[in-house]
Scaffold this motif. Structure first.
Motif, PDB file in Angstrom:
ATOM      1  N   LEU A 250      15.709  26.579  -4.252  1.00 30.25           N
ATOM      2  CA  LEU A 250      15.762  25.367  -5.074  1.00 30.25           C
ATOM      3  C   LEU A 250      14.967  24.215  -4.482  1.00 30.25           C
ATOM      4  CD1 LEU A 250      19.493  25.519  -6.242  1.00 30.25           C
ATOM      5  CD2 LEU A 250      17.456  26.538  -7.273  1.00 30.25           C
ATOM      6  N   GLY A 251      14.832  24.220  -3.153  1.00 33.27           N
ATOM      7  CA  GLY A 251      14.019  23.179  -2.529  1.00 33.27           C
ATOM      8  C   GLY A 251      12.560  23.306  -2.936  1.00 33.27           C
ATOM      9  N   VAL A 252      12.050  24.521  -2.948  1.00 38.47           N
ATOM     10  CA  VAL A 252      10.668  24.773  -3.377  1.00 38.47           C
ATOM     11  C   VAL A 252      10.502  24.376  -4.837  1.00 38.47           C
ATOM     12  CG1 VAL A 252       8.916  26.548  -3.777  1.00 38.47           C
ATOM     13  CG2 VAL A 252      10.338  26.631  -1.712  1.00 38.47           C
ATOM     14  N   ALA A 253      11.463  24.763  -5.668  1.00 38.06           N
ATOM     15  CA  ALA A 253      11.400  24.426  -7.093  1.00 38.06           C
ATOM     16  C   ALA A 253      11.362  22.915  -7.279  1.00 38.06           C
ATOM     17  CB  ALA A 253      12.602  25.028  -7.823  1.00 38.06           C
ATOM     18  N   GLN A 254      12.187  22.212  -6.525  1.00 39.55           N
ATOM     19  CA  GLN A 254      12.244  20.756  -6.653  1.00 39.55           C
ATOM     20  C   GLN A 254      10.911  20.112  -6.254  1.00 39.55           C
ATOM     21  OE1 GLN A 254      15.892  19.229  -5.331  1.00 39.55           O
ATOM     22  NE2 GLN A 254      15.368  17.078  -5.626  1.00 39.55           N
ATOM     23  N   ASN A 255      10.285  20.617  -5.190  1.00 44.61           N
ATOM     24  CA  ASN A 255       8.991  20.063  -4.760  1.00 44.61           C
ATOM     25  C   ASN A 255       7.918  20.287  -5.824  1.00 44.61           C
ATOM     26  OD1 ASN A 255      10.038  19.188  -2.319  1.00 44.61           O
ATOM     27  ND2 ASN A 255       9.504  21.070  -1.234  1.00 44.61           N
ATOM     28  N   CYS A 256       7.930  21.479  -6.434  1.00 42.86           N
ATOM     29  CA  CYS A 256       6.955  21.769  -7.494  1.00 42.86           C
ATOM     30  C   CYS A 256       7.167  20.859  -8.699  1.00 42.86           C
ATOM     31  CB  CYS A 256       7.076  23.237  -7.938  1.00 42.86           C
ATOM     32  SG  CYS A 256       6.522  24.433  -6.708  1.00 42.86           S
ATOM     33  N   ILE A 257       8.417  20.646  -9.053  1.00 45.97           N
ATOM     34  CA  ILE A 257       8.728  19.800 -10.209  1.00 45.97           C
ATOM     35  C   ILE A 257       8.361  18.345  -9.924  1.00 45.97           C
ATOM     36  CG2 ILE A 257      10.612  18.919 -11.652  1.00 45.97           C
ATOM     37  CD1 ILE A 257      11.932  21.722 -11.326  1.00 45.97           C
TER      38      ILE A 257
ATOM     39  N   GLU B 275       4.114  25.112 -12.263  1.00 44.53           N
ATOM     40  CA  GLU B 275       5.205  25.454 -13.192  1.00 44.53           C
ATOM     41  C   GLU B 275       5.688  26.885 -12.969  1.00 44.53           C
ATOM     42  OE1 GLU B 275       5.922  24.989 -17.970  1.00 44.53           O
ATOM     43  OE2 GLU B 275       4.108  26.048 -17.327  1.00 44.53           O
ATOM     44  N   GLN B 276       4.746  27.805 -12.832  1.00 48.59           N
ATOM     45  CA  GLN B 276       5.079  29.220 -12.643  1.00 48.59           C
ATOM     46  C   GLN B 276       5.863  29.430 -11.348  1.00 48.59           C
ATOM     47  OE1 GLN B 276       1.625  31.757 -12.668  1.00 48.59           O
ATOM     48  NE2 GLN B 276       2.822  33.638 -12.926  1.00 48.59           N
ATOM     49  N   VAL B 277       5.437  28.775 -10.280  1.00 47.51           N
ATOM     50  CA  VAL B 277       6.118  28.907  -8.987  1.00 47.51           C
ATOM     51  C   VAL B 277       7.490  28.257  -9.034  1.00 47.51           C
ATOM     52  CG1 VAL B 277       6.040  28.247  -6.546  1.00 47.51           C
ATOM     53  CG2 VAL B 277       3.983  29.138  -7.666  1.00 47.51           C
ATOM     54  N   ALA B 278       7.611  27.144  -9.744  1.00 46.44           N
ATOM     55  CA  ALA B 278       8.910  26.459  -9.870  1.00 46.44           C
ATOM     56  C   ALA B 278       9.944  27.381 -10.513  1.00 46.44           C
ATOM     57  CB  ALA B 278       8.758  25.181 -10.679  1.00 46.44           C
ATOM     58  N   ILE B 279       9.545  28.055 -11.587  1.00 42.40           N
ATOM     59  CA  ILE B 279      10.465  28.964 -12.287  1.00 42.40           C
ATOM     60  C   ILE B 279      10.816  30.157 -11.401  1.00 42.40           C
ATOM     61  CG2 ILE B 279      10.676  30.535 -14.263  1.00 42.40           C
ATOM     62  CD1 ILE B 279       8.903  28.500 -15.818  1.00 42.40           C
ATOM     63  N   ALA B 280       9.801  30.696 -10.711  1.00 45.29           N
ATOM     64  CA  ALA B 280      10.050  31.826  -9.797  1.00 45.29           C
ATOM     65  C   ALA B 280      10.989  31.405  -8.671  1.00 45.29           C
ATOM     66  CB  ALA B 280       8.733  32.339  -9.233  1.00 45.29           C
ATOM     67  N   ALA B 281      10.805  30.192  -8.162  1.00 46.75           N
ATOM     68  CA  ALA B 281      11.651  29.691  -7.068  1.00 46.75           C
ATOM     69  C   ALA B 281      13.106  29.560  -7.533  1.00 46.75           C
ATOM     70  CB  ALA B 281      11.123  28.351  -6.575  1.00 46.75           C
ATOM     71  N   MET B 282      13.309  29.105  -8.773  1.00 48.75           N
ATOM     72  CA  MET B 282      14.683  29.014  -9.297  1.00 48.75           C
ATOM     73  C   MET B 282      15.300  30.394  -9.450  1.00 48.75           C
ATOM     74  SD  MET B 282      14.672  25.828 -11.984  1.00 48.75           S
ATOM     75  CE  MET B 282      12.958  25.746 -12.520  1.00 48.75           C
ATOM     76  N   ASP B 283      14.498  31.355  -9.886  1.00 46.70           N
ATOM     77  CA  ASP B 283      14.991  32.741  -9.985  1.00 46.70           C
ATOM     78  C   ASP B 283      15.464  33.247  -8.630  1.00 46.70           C
ATOM     79  OD1 ASP B 283      14.518  32.955 -12.678  1.00 46.70           O
ATOM     80  OD2 ASP B 283      12.647  34.078 -12.492  1.00 46.70           O
ATOM     81  N   CYS B 284      14.746  32.845  -7.575  1.00 44.18           N
ATOM     82  CA  CYS B 284      15.042  33.327  -6.218  1.00 44.18           C
ATOM     83  C   CYS B 284      15.984  32.397  -5.455  1.00 44.18           C
ATOM     84  CB  CYS B 284      13.740  33.493  -5.432  1.00 44.18           C
ATOM     85  SG  CYS B 284      12.607  34.697  -6.131  1.00 44.18           S
TER      86      CYS B 284
ATOM     87  N   LYS C 271      12.011  19.987 -19.357  1.00 43.28           N
ATOM     88  CA  LYS C 271      12.713  21.274 -19.439  1.00 43.28           C
ATOM     89  C   LYS C 271      12.923  21.869 -18.047  1.00 43.28           C
ATOM     90  CE  LYS C 271      10.919  22.705 -23.956  1.00 43.28           C
ATOM     91  NZ  LYS C 271      10.123  23.733 -24.669  1.00 43.28           N
ATOM     92  N   LEU C 272      11.896  21.733 -17.205  1.00 40.08           N
ATOM     93  CA  LEU C 272      12.011  22.249 -15.837  1.00 40.08           C
ATOM     94  C   LEU C 272      13.089  21.492 -15.060  1.00 40.08           C
ATOM     95  CD1 LEU C 272       8.257  22.746 -14.833  1.00 40.08           C
ATOM     96  CD2 LEU C 272       9.917  24.530 -15.351  1.00 40.08           C
ATOM     97  N   GLU C 273      13.166  20.182 -15.274  1.00 42.88           N
ATOM     98  CA  GLU C 273      14.203  19.379 -14.609  1.00 42.88           C
ATOM     99  C   GLU C 273      15.592  19.854 -15.038  1.00 42.88           C
ATOM    100  OE1 GLU C 273      13.419  15.317 -15.603  1.00 42.88           O
ATOM    101  OE2 GLU C 273      11.395  15.375 -14.796  1.00 42.88           O
ATOM    102  N   ALA C 274      15.757  20.119 -16.331  1.00 44.22           N
ATOM    103  CA  ALA C 274      17.045  20.601 -16.843  1.00 44.22           C
ATOM    104  C   ALA C 274      17.364  21.991 -16.290  1.00 44.22           C
ATOM    105  CB  ALA C 274      17.021  20.629 -18.375  1.00 44.22           C
ATOM    106  N   LEU C 275      16.337  22.836 -16.194  1.00 39.80           N
ATOM    107  CA  LEU C 275      16.520  24.166 -15.614  1.00 39.80           C
ATOM    108  C   LEU C 275      16.980  24.082 -14.162  1.00 39.80           C
ATOM    109  CD1 LEU C 275      13.531  26.387 -16.872  1.00 39.80           C
ATOM    110  CD2 LEU C 275      15.963  26.921 -17.078  1.00 39.80           C
ATOM    111  N   LEU C 276      16.423  23.125 -13.431  1.00 39.12           N
ATOM    112  CA  LEU C 276      16.798  22.965 -12.028  1.00 39.12           C
ATOM    113  C   LEU C 276      18.257  22.527 -11.911  1.00 39.12           C
ATOM    114  CD1 LEU C 276      15.934  23.024  -9.071  1.00 39.12           C
ATOM    115  CD2 LEU C 276      15.154  20.658  -9.311  1.00 39.12           C
ATOM    116  N   LEU C 277      18.677  21.612 -12.786  1.00 36.85           N
ATOM    117  CA  LEU C 277      20.087  21.193 -12.802  1.00 36.85           C
ATOM    118  C   LEU C 277      20.994  22.390 -13.088  1.00 36.85           C
ATOM    119  CD1 LEU C 277      19.743  17.857 -14.815  1.00 36.85           C
ATOM    120  CD2 LEU C 277      20.329  18.064 -12.388  1.00 36.85           C
TER     121      LEU C 277
END
Length: 303
Positions: free
Chosen positions: A80-87, A68-77, A102-108
């Protein structure tokens, strides 16, 4: 709020991690505990753990917290591919989780898929109408799309329920100011001063709004709140001192041709004290700019 001690500890640990001295997991835990965003470093070193099956399995249940922590950091940076894999990994482990939702909505949202993100957030709110984070994400999304009126609408609905949220009142006030809706901004700052009367920041912001609105009554009120700011900061607010001078000058201009009692509203003694304090502060902290200040005060007919 992060204390100086905590910030020092975090920086020391960060230097250690960046220089290969270990302590990566401890750093991740401290970043979460302090609720700070060090996204590039979290992404870099968090992935180094997740990509190593031995290190990842050693975390036990905390593995999913790290995803979860890495997914949010990946979206900040914008990785998005990394974030999607984590999610995806989290979805597989927790298929019905609202937290993962919530993470899925954040990614969108990070992808700029505003309509889909809006639908996802609305769906989550149907299950939990009191989720403050989702309400605030909707405000952030409206601002990101350049829709301040929609952000105002969301904030007003939010504040009908969460009336004690000082950050939301301040955010609403700042949006109103950006739209030159000063009366509405003034109302927000009044609410903040009522609930936190000892915070000079709100007195100062309210004074700025009143001064901008203009008019004799508003200028006199602005001067009072600038004075309150000076009192609450122990005389250390340069902006408030200058505000006293500006208000006094404007009041004097509006009082021209009136009787002596009205002219006294300009309070020249107060202006003079504020100007003296400003000059003293500039001599100590910015002597190279003292001439600029003296010239400005002279134009206000103070110096």
């Amino acid at each position: 709020m992060v204390t100086k001690t905590e910030e020092t500890q975090l920086n020391q640990l960060e230097n250690q991690v960046e220089n290969g001295g270990g302590g990566v997991w401890e750093y991740m835990c401290l970043v979460r505990k302090l609720k700070v965003r060090r996204s590039e470093i979290v992404l870099k070193h968090g992935l180094s753990i997740l990509n190593d099956s031995g290190k990842r399995s050693a975390l036990g249940p905390d593995e999913w917290t790290l995803y979860e922590q890495v997914a949010i950091a990946a979206m900040d940076c914008q990785s998005l591919g990394v974030a999607q894999n984590c999610i995806k990994a989290l979805q597989k482990k927790f298929p019905e989780s609202k937290r993962v939702g919530k993470l899925e909505a954040l990614l969108l949202e990070a992808k700029g898929m505003w309509e889909e993100a809006e639908k996802a957030y609305s769906s989550l709110l149907e299950d939990n109408p009191l989720d403050q984070v989702i309400h605030k994400r909707k405000v952030a999304m409206a601002k990101a799309q350049g829709k301040p009126s929609l952000a105002i609408e969301h904030l007003n609905k939010y504040l009908e329920v969460f009336m004690a949220d000082h950050d939301a009142w301040r955010e609403l006030a700042e949006i109103y100011v950006s739209l030159q809706m000063y009366k509405q901004a003034a109302f927000c700052y009044e609410e903040l001063i009522l609930t936190q009367p000892t915070l000079p920041l709100y007195h100062l912001a309210y004074a700025d709004v009143l001064y901008t609105m203009g008019g004799l009554e508003n200028l006199i009120a602005a001067r009072k709140y600038y004075a309150a700011t000076i009192d609450l900061t122990g005389g250390k607010s340069t902006r408030a001192l200058l505000g006293i001078c500006l208000c006094g000058s404007a009041i004097a201009q509006l009082s021209k041709g009136r009787n002596k009692e009205d002219k006294d509203m300009a309070a020249p003694e107060l202006q003079s004290l504020a100007a003296t304090a400003l000059e003293r502060e500039y001599k100590q902290k910015a002597p190279a700019k003292l001439n600029l200040l003296t010239s400005a005060l002279r134009n206000l007919k103070i110096a």
